[in-house]
Design a protein around this motif. Structure first.
Motif, PDB file in Angstrom:
ATOM      1  N   VAL A 471       5.672  -3.515  -1.499  1.00 34.82           N
ATOM      2  CA  VAL A 471       4.227  -3.758  -0.696  1.00 34.82           C
ATOM      3  C   VAL A 471       3.117  -2.942  -1.807  1.00 34.82           C
ATOM      4  CG1 VAL A 471       5.016  -4.352   1.562  1.00 34.82           C
ATOM      5  CG2 VAL A 471       4.733  -1.787   0.834  1.00 34.82           C
ATOM      6  N   CYS A 472       2.068  -3.742  -1.671  1.00 36.29           N
ATOM      7  CA  CYS A 472       1.014  -2.915  -2.622  1.00 36.29           C
ATOM      8  C   CYS A 472      -0.145  -2.424  -1.517  1.00 36.29           C
ATOM      9  CB  CYS A 472       0.689  -4.016  -3.673  1.00 36.29           C
ATOM     10  SG  CYS A 472      -0.968  -3.185  -4.725  1.00 36.29           S
ATOM     11  N   MET A 473      -0.372  -1.213  -1.048  1.00 33.23           N
ATOM     12  CA  MET A 473      -1.202  -0.886  -0.012  1.00 33.23           C
ATOM     13  C   MET A 473      -2.512  -0.767  -0.656  1.00 33.23           C
ATOM     14  SD  MET A 473       0.895  -0.382   2.308  1.00 33.23           S
ATOM     15  CE  MET A 473       0.151   0.472   3.641  1.00 33.23           C
ATOM     16  N   ALA A 474      -3.401  -1.478  -0.133  1.00 34.36           N
ATOM     17  CA  ALA A 474      -4.956  -1.179  -0.253  1.00 34.36           C
ATOM     18  C   ALA A 474      -5.365  -0.332   0.730  1.00 34.36           C
ATOM     19  CB  ALA A 474      -5.630  -2.693  -0.215  1.00 34.36           C
ATOM     20  N   PHE A 508       4.743  -8.787  -5.365  1.00 36.88           N
ATOM     21  CA  PHE A 508       4.314  -7.965  -4.743  1.00 36.88           C
ATOM     22  C   PHE A 508       3.425  -8.479  -3.570  1.00 36.88           C
ATOM     23  CE2 PHE A 508       1.352  -6.098  -7.901  1.00 36.88           C
ATOM     24  CZ  PHE A 508      -0.034  -6.405  -7.314  1.00 36.88           C
ATOM     25  N   VAL A 509       3.500  -7.807  -2.305  1.00 30.63           N
ATOM     26  CA  VAL A 509       2.802  -8.369  -1.007  1.00 30.63           C
ATOM     27  C   VAL A 509       1.668  -7.301  -1.122  1.00 30.63           C
ATOM     28  CG1 VAL A 509       2.773  -8.877   1.361  1.00 30.63           C
ATOM     29  CG2 VAL A 509       4.751  -9.510   0.087  1.00 30.63           C
ATOM     30  N   VAL A 510       0.586  -7.708  -0.909  1.00 38.23           N
ATOM     31  CA  VAL A 510      -1.003  -6.788  -0.906  1.00 38.23           C
ATOM     32  C   VAL A 510      -0.981  -6.631   0.505  1.00 38.23           C
ATOM     33  CG1 VAL A 510      -3.375  -6.636  -1.069  1.00 38.23           C
ATOM     34  CG2 VAL A 510      -1.848  -7.724  -3.105  1.00 38.23           C
ATOM     35  N   VAL A 511      -1.264  -5.412   1.012  1.00 38.67           N
ATOM     36  CA  VAL A 511      -1.381  -4.862   2.704  1.00 38.67           C
ATOM     37  C   VAL A 511      -2.761  -4.096   2.647  1.00 38.67           C
ATOM     38  CG1 VAL A 511      -0.517  -3.663   4.382  1.00 38.67           C
ATOM     39  CG2 VAL A 511       1.108  -4.804   2.713  1.00 38.67           C
TER      40      VAL A 511
END
Length: 543
Positions: A471-474, A508-511
């Motif tokens: 996961v790629c945390m924003a 990845f999944v952007v959060v």
């Protein structure tokens, strides 16, 4: 400045692998990698930081100065940095090429159009946008649902007025639908380019990118639209890393520019791997505080590529500690030991987090003229209590000479303390478990709350088979939490996930958390108002 051919020659790069862009910058041809790929890697060092003040704490400056100091100490060092975005250059922070005696040059070129990489990424991104709307206009053979197009447009500038738009208005102009713009640094094309091993990998990743869903809810990719080859044509030159130099002639590869608060925050994998082959030490940076840039460097870039960092340097400033200790911005230049000590909790948490990844850590105290000796001594004393090596860095004022002690301490660390690097979480965890691991283990939070849209998106992404993705945390860069005003080292807070999206090409999944925006806005007084072109053609106010 030395001619770039001379920098290449002293770095061991033959002229046949060099593609000059003028006298002082060049691209490296893929033929160089064929020559280098079987050579042993040097040591990999990541430069990161505590949670910053709005002005930043000098990660790029420290990376540049430390690379100069390591070379001066006889350790052949190559730095790998991100390319600046026009958004921050004309927005809040100005240029991103270091300052004082720790700069990369030619600074104005690097900060502006450079070799055209960000323009190429923007063009490739918007080509895909145009192809999507054109496909729908001409019959929509893929049966795309106009209400479920997830691919937006992009531009390399802060422009809040473009966050939410409506396209297709007017007769004959296509299907009317809601859309919006991202800043180029948040584009998945940027992430794809920065995480690709070569052109073949780039094409595979471009093809996997999700553009939307059919009327039956089936995912549609860029490959299905036939967009991969024309996008690759636009990205052909942008995939090649750029070679420049510091003020002291240290080689620097500047390539790729994702932000760390809304993207993965690391320069290109190609540049990093090339630097590892060219130098005994490769030194790179990851954006914003360690809970953002460093976490993504370890959990995304290293996980995907197999890179194993040998050490991390945490940049600390007295200003940042006082800011995290609650001192107002206008008083950060004044001595205030109580606020400094209060802000130490922020540094301690970052140090503890870096140690969780198994890498040896060194603290670099980036020195400002306003710092008192009592403040510097206080930071050194705290690091000593934690058994963490620390040195004062004066590279802004003195260049390599001001980083001599820092470089020697890093060399000792690399020579003596082995890295036991490992990512924070296992790929087999579900997406919510990965998010919650980061929130609890890195941020210090207690729980995660999901909006209805975010929860639905997570379930949909896992149903498509992407649960193994990192996961790629924003998130805001100013706090461990998703609340910018919650400074220091808060605990017990809840992080609110507002939106989740799949970057299948990047892997990845952007959060998105809190009020994070993938298209920033300009401040009330943007840096653009201080930038001018003199009558003799010189640029002022950019750096």
């Amino acid at each position: 400045m030395k001619p770039i051919t001379e920098i290449a020659r002293q770095t061991g790069i033959l002229e046949e692998h060099l593609e000059p862009y003028g006298r002082f910058k060049a691209k490296l041809n893929p033929s160089l990698w064929k020559e280098l790929k079987d050579k042993p890697d040097g040591k990999l060092v990541l430069v990161t930081a505590v949670n910053p003040t709005p002005a930043g704490e000098g990660k790029t400056l420290t990376t540049i100065g430390l690379a100069q100091a390591l070379n001066a100490a006889g350790r052949r060092t190559v730095a790998a940095l991100r390319e600046p975005s026009l958004g921050p250059c004309f927005g809040m922070k100005g240029g991103a090429t270091g300052s004082g005696k720790a700069q990369i040059v030619p600074a104005e070129d690097i900060n502006l159009h450079f070799t055209g990489d960000l323009h190429a990424i923007t063009s490739a991104h918007n080509l895909l946008s145009a192809l999507i709307d054109n496909h729908i206009f001409h019959g929509n053979a893929l049966r795309l649902n106009p209400g479920r197009i997830v691919w937006k447009r992009a531009m390399d500038m802060n422009d809040r007025g473009l966050r939410s738009i409506v396209t297709g208005l007017g007769p004959g102009n296509g299907t009317v639908r809601e859309s919006g713009f991202l800043i180029t640094s948040a584009s998945e094309v940027m992430a794809v380019l920065c995480l690709s091993e070569n052109m073949q990998d780039l094409k595979r990743r471009l093809g996997r990118m999700l553009i939307g869903y059919t009327e039956n809810g089936e995912p549609v990719t860029a490959e299905a639209l036939g967009a991969v080859e024309p996008m690759a044509v636009l990205l052909k030159e942008a995939l090649k890393p750029n070679l420049v130099q510091t003020l002291e002639g240290t080689p620097v590869l500047v390539h790729g520019g994702p932000f760390a608060n809304i993207a993965h925050g690391c320069s290109s994998l190609i540049a990093t791997k090339t630097a590892l082959k060219l130098g005994e030490i490769a030194i790179t940076e990851a954006g914003f505080g360690a809970e953002l840039g460093a976490e993504k460097f370890f959990d995304i870039k290293c996980r995907q590529s197999g890179l194993r960092p040998d050490a991390a340097v945490l940049v600390v400033t007295a200003k940042a500690l006082k800011y995290n200790g609650g001192l107002p911005k206008q008083q950060l230049g004044e001595e205030n030991l109580p606020a400094l000590r209060q802000g130490m909790a922020n540094m301690r948490r970052h140090l503890m987090n870096l140690q969780k990844f198994g890498v040896p850590v060194l603290v670099a105290i980036n020195h400002f003229e306003s710092d008192s000796q009592a403040e510097v001594d206080c930071i050194l004393e705290e690091c000593s209590k934690l058994n963490i090596p620390a040195e004062v860095s004066k590279v802004w004022a003195e260049g390599s000479r001001g980083g001599e002690k820092l470089a020697q301490r890093l060399i000792r660390l690399l020579d003596v303390e082995p890295s036991r690097f490992a990512p924070l979480y296992d790929s087999s965890l579900d997406l919510k478990s990965k998010i919650e691991t980061i929130v609890k283990e890195v941020y210090g939070g207690a729980a995660v709350s999901y909006s209805a849209a975010a929860g639905k998106a997570l379930a949909g992404i896992e149903a498509l088979g992407y649960a193994a993705y990192p996961v790629c945390m924003a998130k805001t860069p100013y706090s461990f939490s998703d609340q910018p005003a919650l400074l220091g080292a808060p605990e017990g807070f809840t992080v609110t996930v507002s939106n989740v999206s799949l970057s299948a090409g990047a892997g990845f999944v952007v959060v998105e958390t809190g009020n994070t925006m993938t298209m920033p806005g300009l401040p009330k007084v943007p840096a653009a108002q201080q930038i001018r072109l003199t009558e003799d053609g010189q640029i002022e106010g950019l750096i």
